[in-house]
Design a protein around this motif. Sequence first.
Motif, PDB file in Angstrom:
ATOM      1  N   ALA A  89     -21.167   9.175  26.819  1.00 59.96           N
ATOM      2  CA  ALA A  89     -19.909   8.611  26.320  1.00 59.96           C
ATOM      3  C   ALA A  89     -19.143   9.646  25.509  1.00 59.96           C
ATOM      4  CB  ALA A  89     -20.185   7.377  25.477  1.00 59.96           C
ATOM      5  N   ASP A  90     -17.864   9.365  25.319  1.00 57.39           N
ATOM      6  CA  ASP A  90     -16.960  10.253  24.589  1.00 57.39           C
ATOM      7  C   ASP A  90     -16.507   9.523  23.324  1.00 57.39           C
ATOM      8  OD1 ASP A  90     -14.450  11.409  23.673  1.00 57.39           O
ATOM      9  OD2 ASP A  90     -14.405  12.552  25.534  1.00 57.39           O
ATOM     10  N   ARG A  91     -16.867  10.057  22.171  1.00 55.51           N
ATOM     11  CA  ARG A  91     -16.570   9.372  20.910  1.00 55.51           C
ATOM     12  C   ARG A  91     -15.075   9.134  20.732  1.00 55.51           C
ATOM     13  NH1 ARG A  91     -14.865  10.074  15.869  1.00 55.51           N
ATOM     14  NH2 ARG A  91     -15.843   8.822  14.220  1.00 55.51           N
ATOM     15  N   ARG A  92     -14.238  10.083  21.134  1.00 57.03           N
ATOM     16  CA  ARG A  92     -12.789   9.921  20.950  1.00 57.03           C
ATOM     17  C   ARG A  92     -12.283   8.727  21.749  1.00 57.03           C
ATOM     18  NH1 ARG A  92      -8.327  11.546  23.727  1.00 57.03           N
ATOM     19  NH2 ARG A  92      -9.661  12.546  25.284  1.00 57.03           N
ATOM     20  N   TRP A  93     -12.745   8.583  22.989  1.00 57.07           N
ATOM     21  CA  TRP A  93     -12.335   7.445  23.795  1.00 57.07           C
ATOM     22  C   TRP A  93     -12.867   6.145  23.188  1.00 57.07           C
ATOM     23  CZ3 TRP A  93      -9.278   6.348  27.962  1.00 57.07           C
ATOM     24  CH2 TRP A  93      -8.681   7.436  28.613  1.00 57.07           C
ATOM     25  N   ALA A  94     -14.102   6.165  22.704  1.00 59.59           N
ATOM     26  CA  ALA A  94     -14.671   4.953  22.110  1.00 59.59           C
ATOM     27  C   ALA A  94     -13.844   4.500  20.914  1.00 59.59           C
ATOM     28  CB  ALA A  94     -16.116   5.208  21.696  1.00 59.59           C
ATOM     29  N   MET A  95     -13.420   5.437  20.075  1.00 58.22           N
ATOM     30  CA  MET A  95     -12.611   5.070  18.911  1.00 58.22           C
ATOM     31  C   MET A  95     -11.245   4.525  19.343  1.00 58.22           C
ATOM     32  SD  MET A  95     -14.615   5.506  16.412  1.00 58.22           S
ATOM     33  CE  MET A  95     -16.160   5.442  17.310  1.00 58.22           C
ATOM     34  N   ARG A  96     -10.664   5.102  20.387  1.00 56.94           N
ATOM     35  CA  ARG A  96      -9.395   4.572  20.901  1.00 56.94           C
ATOM     36  C   ARG A  96      -9.568   3.122  21.360  1.00 56.94           C
ATOM     37  NH1 ARG A  96      -7.002   6.966  25.771  1.00 56.94           N
ATOM     38  NH2 ARG A  96      -5.018   6.100  25.044  1.00 56.94           N
ATOM     39  N   VAL A  97     -10.653   2.864  22.071  1.00 57.29           N
ATOM     40  CA  VAL A  97     -10.890   1.516  22.583  1.00 57.29           C
ATOM     41  C   VAL A  97     -11.138   0.533  21.438  1.00 57.29           C
ATOM     42  CG1 VAL A  97     -12.542   0.106  23.879  1.00 57.29           C
ATOM     43  CG2 VAL A  97     -11.653   2.223  24.868  1.00 57.29           C
ATOM     44  N   LEU A  98     -11.939   0.932  20.471  1.00 61.17           N
ATOM     45  CA  LEU A  98     -12.200   0.044  19.341  1.00 61.17           C
ATOM     46  C   LEU A  98     -10.908  -0.298  18.598  1.00 61.17           C
ATOM     47  CD1 LEU A  98     -15.522   1.586  18.003  1.00 61.17           C
ATOM     48  CD2 LEU A  98     -15.225  -0.724  18.895  1.00 61.17           C
ATOM     49  N   ASP A  99     -10.047   0.684  18.429  1.00 61.99           N
ATOM     50  CA  ASP A  99      -8.785   0.439  17.727  1.00 61.99           C
ATOM     51  C   ASP A  99      -7.870  -0.483  18.525  1.00 61.99           C
ATOM     52  OD1 ASP A  99      -6.891   1.074  15.509  1.00 61.99           O
ATOM     53  OD2 ASP A  99      -5.721   1.918  17.151  1.00 61.99           O
ATOM     54  N   ARG A 100      -7.693  -0.186  19.807  1.00 59.16           N
ATOM     55  CA  ARG A 100      -6.794  -1.003  20.627  1.00 59.16           C
ATOM     56  C   ARG A 100      -7.353  -2.422  20.811  1.00 59.16           C
ATOM     57  NH1 ARG A 100      -2.322  -0.328  24.037  1.00 59.16           N
ATOM     58  NH2 ARG A 100      -1.970   1.397  22.578  1.00 59.16           N
ATOM     59  N   THR A 101      -8.642  -2.530  20.989  1.00 53.88           N
ATOM     60  CA  THR A 101      -9.239  -3.854  21.168  1.00 53.88           C
ATOM     61  C   THR A 101      -9.079  -4.709  19.921  1.00 53.88           C
ATOM     62  OG1 THR A 101     -10.873  -2.971  22.717  1.00 53.88           O
ATOM     63  CG2 THR A 101     -11.387  -5.079  21.682  1.00 53.88           C
ATOM     64  N   HIS A 102      -9.294  -4.120  18.760  1.00 47.24           N
ATOM     65  CA  HIS A 102      -9.166  -4.874  17.515  1.00 47.24           C
ATOM     66  C   HIS A 102      -7.756  -5.420  17.368  1.00 47.24           C
ATOM     67  CE1 HIS A 102      -8.964  -5.583  13.122  1.00 47.24           C
ATOM     68  NE2 HIS A 102     -10.255  -5.836  13.249  1.00 47.24           N
ATOM     69  N   ARG A 103      -6.753  -4.573  17.623  1.00 47.75           N
ATOM     70  CA  ARG A 103      -5.369  -5.022  17.491  1.00 47.75           C
ATOM     71  C   ARG A 103      -5.017  -6.079  18.549  1.00 47.75           C
ATOM     72  NH1 ARG A 103      -1.901  -0.950  18.589  1.00 47.75           N
ATOM     73  NH2 ARG A 103      -3.384   0.720  18.957  1.00 47.75           N
ATOM     74  N   SER A 104      -5.561  -5.925  19.741  1.00 45.34           N
ATOM     75  CA  SER A 104      -5.219  -6.838  20.825  1.00 45.34           C
ATOM     76  C   SER A 104      -5.870  -8.203  20.642  1.00 45.34           C
ATOM     77  CB  SER A 104      -5.638  -6.231  22.168  1.00 45.34           C
ATOM     78  OG  SER A 104      -4.980  -4.995  22.380  1.00 45.34           O
ATOM     79  N   VAL A 105      -7.125  -8.219  20.178  1.00 42.27           N
ATOM     80  CA  VAL A 105      -7.778  -9.502  19.911  1.00 42.27           C
ATOM     81  C   VAL A 105      -7.060 -10.236  18.786  1.00 42.27           C
ATOM     82  CG1 VAL A 105      -9.910 -10.577  19.087  1.00 42.27           C
ATOM     83  CG2 VAL A 105     -10.003  -8.804  20.851  1.00 42.27           C
ATOM     84  N   ASP A 106      -6.615  -9.495  17.789  1.00 39.96           N
ATOM     85  CA  ASP A 106      -5.813 -10.122  16.727  1.00 39.96           C
ATOM     86  C   ASP A 106      -4.516 -10.683  17.294  1.00 39.96           C
ATOM     87  OD1 ASP A 106      -7.775  -9.488  14.930  1.00 39.96           O
ATOM     88  OD2 ASP A 106      -6.666  -7.883  13.927  1.00 39.96           O
ATOM     89  N   GLU A 107      -3.920  -9.997  18.271  1.00 39.00           N
ATOM     90  CA  GLU A 107      -2.715 -10.533  18.910  1.00 39.00           C
ATOM     91  C   GLU A 107      -3.022 -11.831  19.645  1.00 39.00           C
ATOM     92  OE1 GLU A 107       0.562  -9.672  22.423  1.00 39.00           O
ATOM     93  OE2 GLU A 107      -0.787  -8.049  21.835  1.00 39.00           O
ATOM     94  N   LEU A 108      -4.172 -11.888  20.314  1.00 40.21           N
ATOM     95  CA  LEU A 108      -4.541 -13.133  20.990  1.00 40.21           C
ATOM     96  C   LEU A 108      -4.614 -14.291  19.997  1.00 40.21           C
ATOM     97  CD1 LEU A 108      -7.369 -11.942  23.432  1.00 40.21           C
ATOM     98  CD2 LEU A 108      -5.036 -12.598  24.033  1.00 40.21           C
ATOM     99  N   ALA A 109      -5.166 -14.023  18.818  1.00 42.33           N
ATOM    100  CA  ALA A 109      -5.229 -15.068  17.793  1.00 42.33           C
ATOM    101  C   ALA A 109      -3.831 -15.502  17.379  1.00 42.33           C
ATOM    102  CB  ALA A 109      -6.008 -14.560  16.586  1.00 42.33           C
ATOM    103  N   ALA A 110      -2.938 -14.524  17.199  1.00 44.74           N
ATOM    104  CA  ALA A 110      -1.570 -14.847  16.801  1.00 44.74           C
ATOM    105  C   ALA A 110      -0.825 -15.615  17.889  1.00 44.74           C
ATOM    106  CB  ALA A 110      -0.820 -13.558  16.448  1.00 44.74           C
TER     107      ALA A 110
END
Length: 537
Positions: A89-110
């Motif tokens: 795995a690539d740590r930079r890609w993992a951090m990008r995914v964690l960041d985008r996923t967190h914001r997107s799941v919060d959008e689903l809640a909103a």
Amino acid sequence: MSLKPDVPATRAALDLDADVLVLGGGPAGTWAALAAARAGARVVLADKGFCGTSGATAPSGTGVWYVPPDPERRQAAFLARDTLGGHLADRRWAMRVLDRTHRSVDELAARGYPFPLDDEGAPARGSLQGPEYMRLMRKLVKGAGVRILDHSPALELLVDAEGAVAGARGLRRQQGDDWAVRAGAVVIATGGCAFLSRALGCNVLTGDGLLMAAELGAELSGMEFSNAYGISPTFASVTKTLLYKWATFTEPGGAAIPGAASQGGRSIIARWLARGPVYARLDQAEPGLRASMREAQPNFFVPFDRMGIDPFTQRFPVTLRLEGTVRGTGGLRIVDESCATTVPGLFAAGDAATRELICGGFTGGGSHNAAWAISSGQWAGAGAAAHGTRQRGARRGAAPAGTVGLRAGTARAFDPQEATRRVQAEVFPFDINYFRSGDGLHAALGRLDGLWQSLRAADAAGTAEVVKAREAAAMTAVARWMYRSALARTESRGMHRRADHPEADPTQLRHIFSGGLDEAWAAPAAPLARPQAELAA
């Protein structure tokens, strides 16, 4: 209706122009369509089934790799899976995914997704129920102005004179006619390939998008990580495995099978299944936990309730169903942060794209896969919008690029059912695909290559059979990439296990790329450079 190359795409019953065409209506496809529309693109989404109800996520509950933005917690989340995945795995890609996923799941809640509350009264956002999730995604996509073509499987991509993707064409099952969409960019979000193994939600996941992309010359990566099997009752398609950690597995006489419920227990179950039936009972779950298990994964229990079986007190027979690249990590190779593939104008997202970037050679149900679908879908959609809108107004040719099952051959008519049975005979058996060896892989490849050549020479399938013909061709192609990649990795890493090379080889810390159709190939990429401190951690 005709599918011959001399019939121009303008002859389709439904003829559309778009900036972006998304193929697939699961999480990755809907997030891609939403992102493209938000970027100002004219978007069409074509789904093989009904967008919002087809695919592996729609009938399931799925965990999500949702980690709050704390550097230490996110680093721990990355490292927790890194060893299992063989450090690919690539740590930079993992951090990008964690960041985008967190914001997107919060959008689903909103946007109204009904997340439950945890014991402390805070929203619990680490999982999603498929029906509610996909119902909301369809609503958001339609609200963004995306045109959805339901029950409209794509058959082939269109290509311009320079080799760039120019759209796709397919069938409209309910109308009994065809469609064509000329587009400046295409997103492949058609999911992985489970070889029609009857795993839940996988009846539409036959590798179609991978075949269509390869017909334009796209490359793949990580196809050796494709031998994922899920535990399932023999009488059901549900392959959720989390609850089996509370199971006791037994042989027909009732004696417990040692180690079957451990982390590596699936291989033990596979060896016992080669001898005869295996049974399970969820008797390790305390009575107070059982109601919570039903609430967390209600569809796990539906088949038991229908059969009148109490899985906590009664034994039931189990099997292992191949989930292939749906719970594997291989898929189309992406070459930049927009999830572009090696073909101009073609983007990939979700299970159709390699997930090695975030979990290396090992994943599972939900979690990383769900996060990857959310994130890669948005990146692919935005990238496709930027590319596709630049093509708006340009005069481009659009020739059909499909091959097997679509064009006139020189041999007998195509038999999709026979072809499907033949490819399943090479990928289902544990002694070929699960417990891999050079001799077994070479022998299976010889038979698969012969199958491909016979399909290549066969005459075009009739209209009623053409979707099944393309599925059979796609599954054959996927199996050939899988086994060539497995032969190229002469070690055991991630979920890829070689009986003749049982240890990991430090010199093989690299990806395996693959591609080609008539001349399928696989080759190792350059070695990966990983910080020693990260590997040690």
